[in-house]
Motif scaffolding. Structure first.
Motif, PDB file in Angstrom:
ATOM      1  N   GLY A  44       0.842  -1.192   0.000  1.00 52.68           N
ATOM      2  CA  GLY A  44       0.000   0.000   0.000  1.00 52.68           C
ATOM      3  C   GLY A  44       0.871   1.232   0.000  1.00 52.68           C
ATOM      4  N   LEU A  45       0.230   2.378  -0.200  1.00 52.94           N
ATOM      5  CA  LEU A  45       0.945   3.648  -0.281  1.00 52.94           C
ATOM      6  C   LEU A  45       0.219   4.686   0.558  1.00 52.94           C
ATOM      7  N   ARG A  46       0.984   5.588   1.115  1.00 48.91           N
ATOM      8  CA  ARG A  46       0.412   6.701   1.878  1.00 48.91           C
ATOM      9  C   ARG A  46       0.838   7.973   1.165  1.00 48.91           C
ATOM     10  N   VAL A  47      -0.148   8.773   0.734  1.00 46.89           N
ATOM     11  CA  VAL A  47       0.117   9.870  -0.197  1.00 46.89           C
ATOM     12  C   VAL A  47      -0.590  11.135   0.271  1.00 46.89           C
ATOM     13  N   ASN A  48       0.127  12.246   0.205  1.00 47.23           N
ATOM     14  CA  ASN A  48      -0.388  13.546   0.645  1.00 47.23           C
ATOM     15  C   ASN A  48      -0.914  14.370  -0.530  1.00 47.23           C
ATOM     16  N   HIS A  49      -2.154  14.848  -0.400  1.00 44.28           N
ATOM     17  CA  HIS A  49      -2.798  15.805  -1.311  1.00 44.28           C
ATOM     18  C   HIS A  49      -3.521  15.091  -2.469  1.00 44.28           C
ATOM     19  N   PRO A  50      -4.705  15.587  -2.806  1.00 47.50           N
ATOM     20  CA  PRO A  50      -5.489  14.968  -3.890  1.00 47.50           C
ATOM     21  C   PRO A  50      -4.752  14.871  -5.217  1.00 47.50           C
ATOM     22  N   ASP A  51      -3.977  15.891  -5.586  1.00 49.55           N
ATOM     23  CA  ASP A  51      -3.271  15.843  -6.870  1.00 49.55           C
ATOM     24  C   ASP A  51      -2.307  14.665  -6.930  1.00 49.55           C
ATOM     25  N   ASP A  52      -1.592  14.447  -5.840  1.00 48.56           N
ATOM     26  CA  ASP A  52      -0.651  13.327  -5.810  1.00 48.56           C
ATOM     27  C   ASP A  52      -1.382  11.988  -5.744  1.00 48.56           C
ATOM     28  N   VAL A  90     -11.073  11.399  -1.385  1.00 50.43           N
ATOM     29  CA  VAL A  90     -11.867  10.277  -1.900  1.00 50.43           C
ATOM     30  C   VAL A  90     -12.229  10.515  -3.361  1.00 50.43           C
ATOM     31  N   ALA A  91     -12.560  11.744  -3.716  1.00 50.32           N
ATOM     32  CA  ALA A  91     -12.861  12.064  -5.108  1.00 50.32           C
ATOM     33  C   ALA A  91     -11.655  11.825  -6.008  1.00 50.32           C
ATOM     34  N   ALA A  92     -10.456  11.990  -5.451  1.00 49.15           N
ATOM     35  CA  ALA A  92      -9.228  11.771  -6.216  1.00 49.15           C
ATOM     36  C   ALA A  92      -8.858  10.295  -6.318  1.00 49.15           C
ATOM     37  N   GLY A  93      -9.547   9.442  -5.535  1.00 50.92           N
ATOM     38  CA  GLY A  93      -9.294   8.013  -5.632  1.00 50.92           C
ATOM     39  C   GLY A  93      -8.742   7.351  -4.400  1.00 50.92           C
ATOM     40  N   ALA A  94      -8.602   8.068  -3.297  1.00 47.29           N
ATOM     41  CA  ALA A  94      -8.072   7.469  -2.076  1.00 47.29           C
ATOM     42  C   ALA A  94      -8.956   6.313  -1.624  1.00 47.29           C
ATOM     43  N   ASP A  95      -8.327   5.210  -1.250  1.00 43.85           N
ATOM     44  CA  ASP A  95      -9.056   4.024  -0.796  1.00 43.85           C
ATOM     45  C   ASP A  95      -9.297   4.040   0.706  1.00 43.85           C
ATOM     46  N   MET A  96      -8.479   4.777   1.421  1.00 42.17           N
ATOM     47  CA  MET A  96      -8.595   4.957   2.864  1.00 42.17           C
ATOM     48  C   MET A  96      -8.143   6.387   3.139  1.00 42.17           C
ATOM     49  N   VAL A  97      -8.683   6.998   4.188  1.00 42.72           N
ATOM     50  CA  VAL A  97      -8.292   8.364   4.536  1.00 42.72           C
ATOM     51  C   VAL A  97      -7.629   8.355   5.906  1.00 42.72           C
ATOM     52  N   ALA A  98      -6.479   9.003   5.990  1.00 43.04           N
ATOM     53  CA  ALA A  98      -5.791   9.162   7.272  1.00 43.04           C
ATOM     54  C   ALA A  98      -6.172  10.506   7.869  1.00 43.04           C
ATOM     55  N   VAL A  99      -6.580  10.498   9.132  1.00 42.90           N
ATOM     56  CA  VAL A  99      -6.931  11.730   9.833  1.00 42.90           C
ATOM     57  C   VAL A  99      -6.176  11.781  11.151  1.00 42.90           C
TER      58      VAL A  99
END
Length: 230
Positions: A44-52, A90-99
């Motif tokens: 898996g990957l952890r990615v910052n910001h919708p564009d990325d 989520v709109a950008a495709g994130a499968d899980m959200v980190a908060v």
């Protein structure tokens, strides 16, 4: 338990990020780092910001844990402290959200437990709660977080400094209470990884030790005769 949660179990998640001002701070470069991580065996990957997030999803098949860092003039950046940021991820495709689910973010944005619940119910995605203490982790877990991460231990007023080492004691304490726990923060060696899993980690996240050649070079250069004289 389905989806991203099961996909990352017992595996390595690579955090593919670069801050402003870093030579790698270009979205296409982040996507290349993600592709390298996938080929290297990350789950898996952890990615910052919708564009990325969007760029990474275009080139890999791995699940992406999306977050948005909110930079402040004073203090460290906060991690996805608002629902609208989660919507964009989520709109950008994130499968899980980190908060972030710390006392620090609660003082500025309100109870993060409500945010955890709202994201799970409103957006239909799993949530990773980034915490710095046992108490924060237990509260986030009780609020319905799918997994709790030790990401912020050592970075908040409520958590002690860790001397450069990952807080695997926090991982063990959370896991012993039945919390699905991700070990994240300052993991840099195979020994850290194996010890984290022995402590009960569901998965481990490694960032700079994999994806930051600037920091790696600085660390190694500092060990040279020339570096020790600087």
């Amino acid at each position: 338990m389905t989806g991203t949660l099961m996909a990352i179990r017992d595996g390595l998640v690579v955090s593919c990020q670069a801050p402003d001002g870093h030579p790698l701070r270009r979205t296409p470069v982040i996507a290349l780092l993600a592709e390298c991580a996938e080929r290297g065996g990350a789950v898996g990957l952890r990615v910052n910001h919708p564009d990325d997030v969007r760029a990474v999803k275009d080139v890999v098949r791995l699940p992406v844990i999306g977050l948005t860092k909110v930079v402040r003039q004073e203090g460290r950046a906060l991690i996805t402290p608002e629902y609208g940021l989660a919507e964009q991820l989520v709109a950008a495709g994130a499968d899980m959200v980190a908060v972030e689910a710390t006392e620090e973010v609660e003082a500025l944005y309100g109870d993060p437990r409500a945010l955890v619940t709202r994201i799970r119910e409103g957006l239909g995605v799993q949530v990773m709660a980034d915490v710095s203490t046992l108490e924060e982790g237990l509260r986030a877990w009780d609020a319905g977080a799918d997994v709790v991460s030790s990401t912020l231990s050592g970075y908040t007023p409520a958590s002690p400094g860790a001397g450069g080492e990952p807080d695997l004691d926090l991982v063990a304490r959370l896991a012993s209470r039945g919390v699905r726990t991700v070990a994240e923060g300052r993991l840099a060696t195979t020994g850290h990884v194996t010890t984290a899993f022995a402590a009960g980690a569901w998965a481990v996240v490694v960032g700079g030790a994999v994806t930051d050649p600037l920091a790696i070079t600085r660390r190694l250069a500092a060990a040279t005769p020339l570096g020790t004289r600087r």
